[in-house]
Design a protein around this motif. Structure first.
Motif, PDB file in Angstrom:
ATOM      1  N   LEU A 124      15.028  37.783  19.952  1.00 29.31           N
ATOM      2  CA  LEU A 124      14.768  37.844  21.478  1.00 29.31           C
ATOM      3  C   LEU A 124      15.842  37.736  22.423  1.00 29.31           C
ATOM      4  O   LEU A 124      17.016  36.996  22.303  1.00 29.31           O
ATOM      5  N   ARG A 125      15.574  38.534  23.321  1.00 31.90           N
ATOM      6  CA  ARG A 125      16.598  38.719  24.517  1.00 31.90           C
ATOM      7  C   ARG A 125      16.255  38.041  25.671  1.00 31.90           C
ATOM      8  O   ARG A 125      16.839  37.527  26.570  1.00 31.90           O
ATOM      9  N   THR A 126      15.096  38.185  26.133  1.00 30.43           N
ATOM     10  CA  THR A 126      14.542  37.608  27.365  1.00 30.43           C
ATOM     11  C   THR A 126      13.322  36.831  26.832  1.00 30.43           C
ATOM     12  O   THR A 126      12.423  37.270  26.265  1.00 30.43           O
ATOM     13  N   ILE A 127      12.815  35.596  27.616  1.00 33.47           N
ATOM     14  CA  ILE A 127      11.772  35.067  27.489  1.00 33.47           C
ATOM     15  C   ILE A 127      11.396  34.477  29.032  1.00 33.47           C
ATOM     16  O   ILE A 127      11.949  34.172  29.718  1.00 33.47           O
TER      17      ILE A 127
ATOM     18  N   THR B 129      11.824  33.651  34.190  1.00 34.76           N
ATOM     19  CA  THR B 129      12.568  34.317  33.115  1.00 34.76           C
ATOM     20  C   THR B 129      13.861  33.781  32.784  1.00 34.76           C
ATOM     21  O   THR B 129      14.842  33.728  33.659  1.00 34.76           O
ATOM     22  N   TYR B 130      14.234  33.957  31.646  1.00 36.48           N
ATOM     23  CA  TYR B 130      15.577  33.679  31.058  1.00 36.48           C
ATOM     24  C   TYR B 130      15.935  34.398  30.212  1.00 36.48           C
ATOM     25  O   TYR B 130      15.369  35.240  29.425  1.00 36.48           O
ATOM     26  N   THR B 131      17.475  34.734  30.002  1.00 37.11           N
ATOM     27  CA  THR B 131      18.166  35.782  29.480  1.00 37.11           C
ATOM     28  C   THR B 131      19.009  35.069  28.539  1.00 37.11           C
ATOM     29  O   THR B 131      19.666  34.158  28.759  1.00 37.11           O
ATOM     30  N   ARG B 132      19.021  35.627  27.307  1.00 39.79           N
ATOM     31  CA  ARG B 132      19.908  35.012  26.215  1.00 39.79           C
ATOM     32  C   ARG B 132      21.189  35.034  26.564  1.00 39.79           C
ATOM     33  O   ARG B 132      21.816  33.985  26.375  1.00 39.79           O
ATOM     34  N   GLU B 133      21.844  35.990  27.166  1.00 33.13           N
ATOM     35  CA  GLU B 133      23.217  36.060  27.359  1.00 33.13           C
ATOM     36  C   GLU B 133      23.623  35.019  28.621  1.00 33.13           C
ATOM     37  O   GLU B 133      24.655  34.539  28.532  1.00 33.13           O
ATOM     38  N   VAL B 134      22.505  34.945  29.327  1.00 31.99           N
ATOM     39  CA  VAL B 134      22.985  33.871  30.532  1.00 31.99           C
ATOM     40  C   VAL B 134      22.734  32.532  30.055  1.00 31.99           C
ATOM     41  O   VAL B 134      23.772  31.711  30.254  1.00 31.99           O
ATOM     42  N   LEU B 135      21.912  32.197  29.257  1.00 34.05           N
ATOM     43  CA  LEU B 135      21.787  30.804  28.786  1.00 34.05           C
ATOM     44  C   LEU B 135      22.580  30.381  28.014  1.00 34.05           C
ATOM     45  O   LEU B 135      23.487  29.358  27.999  1.00 34.05           O
ATOM     46  N   LEU B 136      23.130  31.239  26.700  1.00 35.91           N
ATOM     47  CA  LEU B 136      23.860  30.980  25.668  1.00 35.91           C
ATOM     48  C   LEU B 136      25.021  30.873  25.835  1.00 35.91           C
ATOM     49  O   LEU B 136      26.179  30.607  25.016  1.00 35.91           O
ATOM     50  N   LEU B 137      25.513  31.602  26.926  1.00 38.08           N
ATOM     51  CA  LEU B 137      26.935  31.598  27.302  1.00 38.08           C
ATOM     52  C   LEU B 137      27.541  30.403  28.109  1.00 38.08           C
ATOM     53  O   LEU B 137      28.810  30.110  28.015  1.00 38.08           O
ATOM     54  N   ARG B 138      26.645  29.690  28.690  1.00 39.52           N
ATOM     55  CA  ARG B 138      26.971  28.477  29.345  1.00 39.52           C
ATOM     56  C   ARG B 138      27.295  27.381  28.302  1.00 39.52           C
ATOM     57  O   ARG B 138      26.522  27.190  27.462  1.00 39.52           O
TER      58      ARG B 138
END
Length: 560
Positions: A494-497, A522-531
Motif C-alpha cells: 500500500l502506497r496511499t490510503i 489522504t495519507y502517503t506512505r513515504e510522507v508518514l513513515l519518513l517522520r
C-alpha cells in the motif's frame, strides 16, 4: 550582506570581554534542530528555478483546502497568499516568482486595463465571472476584456463562472486565444444570440467541460430559451470536435444532433448531471468515438423535469446486446452512477477493461420545500455480490470503485479479493455516514486488514471508517494518521490510503453538499513513515486482545 549561519552543532560565539557572561547565557537561544534551521535569503536566491518552483508548489498546498476537500463552487483560489510575502523579500526574488504569482488571475471591476501589460505574458489561467464573491456585486464584462483575451500568448486554461447568459463575444474571443488548451464553463447558460465561430477557432483546445447544475440554480431560468441553448451548444461542439481529446458535458445539453458529430481524437468522454432527453444508451452516445479510452456516465436523479428517465436506476446498456468494444475498441475505464446490478451493460463490457467505478451521485439541484430528497442508489451487499459475479470475467481489472449503502465489511472485501486479486486501486465508500449502525462491530478492524492483505498488488485504498462511533473522543487528524500508519505497517504494497469517516459535527448540516460528501483524507506512505513520529498513546482497538495477539505488540499497536 546577511550574516553567515553557523552549522548545526557548532559552538556558540564566546561573549566579548566587555559583555556580562551571565547575560549572554540567559539570552542565548536554544540550538535549532536541523529540520527547522532557517535558510538565509541569499541561500534561497542560489536555488535553481526547478527547486524554487517545488517550494512554491508546497506553499501552494499548505495554503489551500483543495488538498482535503473538493473545491466548492464559487470559492476564489487564493493559493498565492503565502507566496506574495516571500516575493517581497527582495527585488531579485520577486522577479523570479512573478511567473508563479501571475499564472492564475481573475477579472474584476476596475477603471484601468483588465490586466497590466507587463503581466500578460505570464498568465496561464483566467477565471472569468460576472459576480464578485467576497462582496456580491455584478462585474461588467466589457469590450476591453474581449480584446485582451486573444492577446494572452501563454493562456492555456479558461474557466467561466457566469450567472447570466454567457456573452457570445466572450466565447468568440476565447476561440482566438492561440494556446488555449482547456475551457471550462460552469453553470452554463448558452442561450445568448446565435454563435458564429470563425473557421480558425480554438486551434489548440483539447479539453472542454460544460456543466449546468454547478450550483442550486432555479430550473425556470433554463427553460425559457432551451432550444437556442441546445443549438449554440452544438455549434460550439462542432467547432472543437476535430481536435478535442476530453469532453465533459451535462446531459441536459445533449440533443439528437450530438449523435451525428464525429470525434476522431476523443479519448475521454463524461456525461454528468441529468439524463439526455430523449434518452440514449451508452453505446449510442459513443458511436462516433473510435479512440475512446475512458467513459463516464454519471447521471443524477432529475427533480427539474416531469418526462423521461428521471430517477434511478438508470439503464446504460443497449437492448441489442452488442458490446461497447464494437464502437470503442480501446475502451479501458468505465464510470457509472446510480445503476442496477441487473443492467445489461455489465454483460457488454470489453474483456480488456482495467477500471470499473460505480457511484451514487446526488443531484445538485435542491427543490424548494424538499431539501433532503434521497433518490441516489448506492449498492447493498447483495448488489455488490451480483455485480462482482457479472464482471468476474474482467481478468485485467486493476481499479474498482463501489459506493455502498453500508459500511464496508471484511466479508465483502473477501468476495472482491477472490474475484480480483490483482487490484491496484480499491474504493469502498459509504457517503451517508450517519445512517450507519449505532454500535459498530469493532472486531472487524483486524479482520478488515487481513482481508485487504489478500490483494497482492493493492497500492491505493479509499475506505469509509466509522471513527465517530468507535472513537468519539479522538476526532483529531493525529488519530487518523496513527490509523494510516497502522494500515501501512500491515499492508506492505500500500502506497496511499484515504479515509472518509462519520463526522456528524461537520456533515449533517451540509449532507447535500458535494464537497462534503466526497471528501477524502489522504495519507502517503513515504510522507508518514519518513517522520520520526512517536504518538503519546498508540492506536489500539477497544476490544480486549486475545492471548495469541498479545504476544506481538505490532498486532495491536502501531509500530513505527
Amino acid at each position: 550582506m546577511a550574516p553567515l549561519a553557523l552549522p548545526y552543532g557548532s559552538p556558540s560565539p564566546s561573549p566579548s570581554p566587555d559583555q556580562d557572561p551571565t547575560v549572554s547565557r540567559s539570552s542565548a537561544k536554544p540550538p535549532l534542530s536541523p529540520s527547522i534551521f532557517p535558510p538565509t535569503s541569499a541561500a534561497i536566491l542560489t536555488l535553481p528555478n526547478e527547486i524554487l518552483r517545488i517550494i512554491c508548489v508546497f506553499m501552494d498546498a499548505i495554503d489551500s483546502t483543495v488538498m482535503l476537500l473538493e473545491k466548492r463552487w464559487g470559492e476564489e483560489d487564493c493559493n498565492i497568499s503565502l507566496i506574495i510575502p516571500l516575493s517581497m523579500t527582495c527585488r531579485t526574488l520577486r522577479e523570479r516568482l512573478r511567473p508563479f504569482i501571475f499564472r492564475s488571475v481573475f477579472n474584476w471591476n476596475r477603471e484601468e486595463e483588465v490586466w497590466p501589460e507587463s503581466t500578460r505574458g505570464l498568465i496561464r489561467q483566467v477565471t472569468l465571472r460576472d459576480q464578485q464573491i467576497r462582496h456580491p456585486q455584478p462585474i461588467k464584462l466589457r469590450s476591453d476584456l474581449f480584446d485582451t483575451l486573444p492577446r494572452l500568448p501563454v493562456l492555456t486554461k479558461a474557466i467561466l463562472v457566469i450567472d447570466q447568459a454567457v456573452p457570445s463575444q466572450l466565447l468568440i474571443a476565447l476561440s482566438q486565444a492561440p494556446q488555449l488548451n482547456e475551457l471550462e464553463i460552469q453553470q452554463a447558460r448558452l442561450d445568448d444570440i446565435e454563435l458564429c465561430f470563425p473557421e480558425t477557432s480554438f486551434p489548440q483546445l483539447e479539453t472542454l467541460t460544460i456543466s449546468v447544475w454547478t450550483s442550486p440554480t432555479k430550473a425556470a431560468v433554463r427553460v425559457a430559451k432551451i432550444e437556442r441553448e441546445l443549438h449554440n451548444v452544438i455549434l460550439l461542439l462542432q467547432s472543437v470536435s476535430q481536435n478535442l481529446k476530453a469532453l465533459k458535458i451535462s446531459g441536459d445539453l445533449i440533443s439528437s444532433t450530438f449523435l451525428a458529430i464525429s470525434w476522431l481524437h476523443l479519448e475521454s468522454f463524461a456525461v454528468t448531471e441529468h439524463t439526455p432527453s430523449p434518452y440514449y444508451s451508452a453505446r449510442r452516445l459513443i458511436s462516433h468515438m473510435p479512440c475512446l479510452k475512458e467513459l463516464s456516465m454519471l447521471y443524477t436523479p432529475d427533480l427539474t423535469r416531469t418526462e423521461g428517465q428521471l430517477k434511478p436506476p438508470f439503464t446504460y446498456g443497449a437492448s441489442d446486446g452488442k458490446k461497447l468494444a464494437t464502437v470503442a475498441p480501446r475502451l479501458s475505464s468505465l464510470r457509472l452512477s446510480n445503476c442496477a446490478p441487473e443492467d445489461i451493460i455489465f454483460s457488454q463490457l470489453p474483456d480488456a477493461l482495467t477500471g470499473l467505478h460505480i457511484y451514487a451521485n446526488k443531484d445538485v439541484y435542491i427543490p424548494p420545500g424538499n431539501p433532503q430528497a434521497r433518490l441516489e442508489l448506492p449498492l447493498s451487499s447483495l448488489d455488490v455480490l451480483a455485480v462482482v459475479k457479472r464482471v468476474s470475467h474482467l481478468l485485467d481489472l486493476a481499479d474498482l470503485t463501489l459506493t455502498l449503502n453500508h459500511y464496508p465489511t471484511p466479508a465483502l472485501v473477501d468476495v472482491i479479493a477472490v474475484a480480483f486479486p490483482n487490484l491496484e486501486f480499491l474504493e469502498l465508500g459509504y457517503p451517508e455516514y450517519w445512517l450507519g449502525k449505532d454500535e459498530p462491530d469493532e472486531s472487524e478492524d483486524e479482520a478488515m486488514v487481513e482481508s485487504l492483505a489478500k490483494f497482492r498488488r493493492l497500492r491505493r485504498l479509499r475506505i469509509t471508517i466509522d471513527f465517530e462511533n468507535r472513537y468519539p473522543s479522538s476526532m483529531q487528524t493525529s488519530h487518523h494518521m496513527r490509523a494510516a500508519r497502522w494500515y501501512f505497517n500491515r499492508l506492505p504494497t500500500l502506497r496511499t490510503i484515504s479515509f472518509t469517516f462519520h463526522n456528524w459535527r461537520h456533515t449533517v448540516r451540509d449532507w447535500f453538499s458535494r464537497p462534503v460528501r466526497t471528501s477524502w483524507e489522504t495519507y502517503t506512505r513515504e510522507v508518514l513513515l519518513l517522520r520520526d513520529y512517536h504518538p503519546q498513546q498508540p492506536w489500539r482497538f477497544r476490544r480486549q486482545p486475545t492471548p495469541a495477539a498479545s504476544e506481538s505488540d505490532d498486532s495491536l499497536d502501531l509500530d513505527i
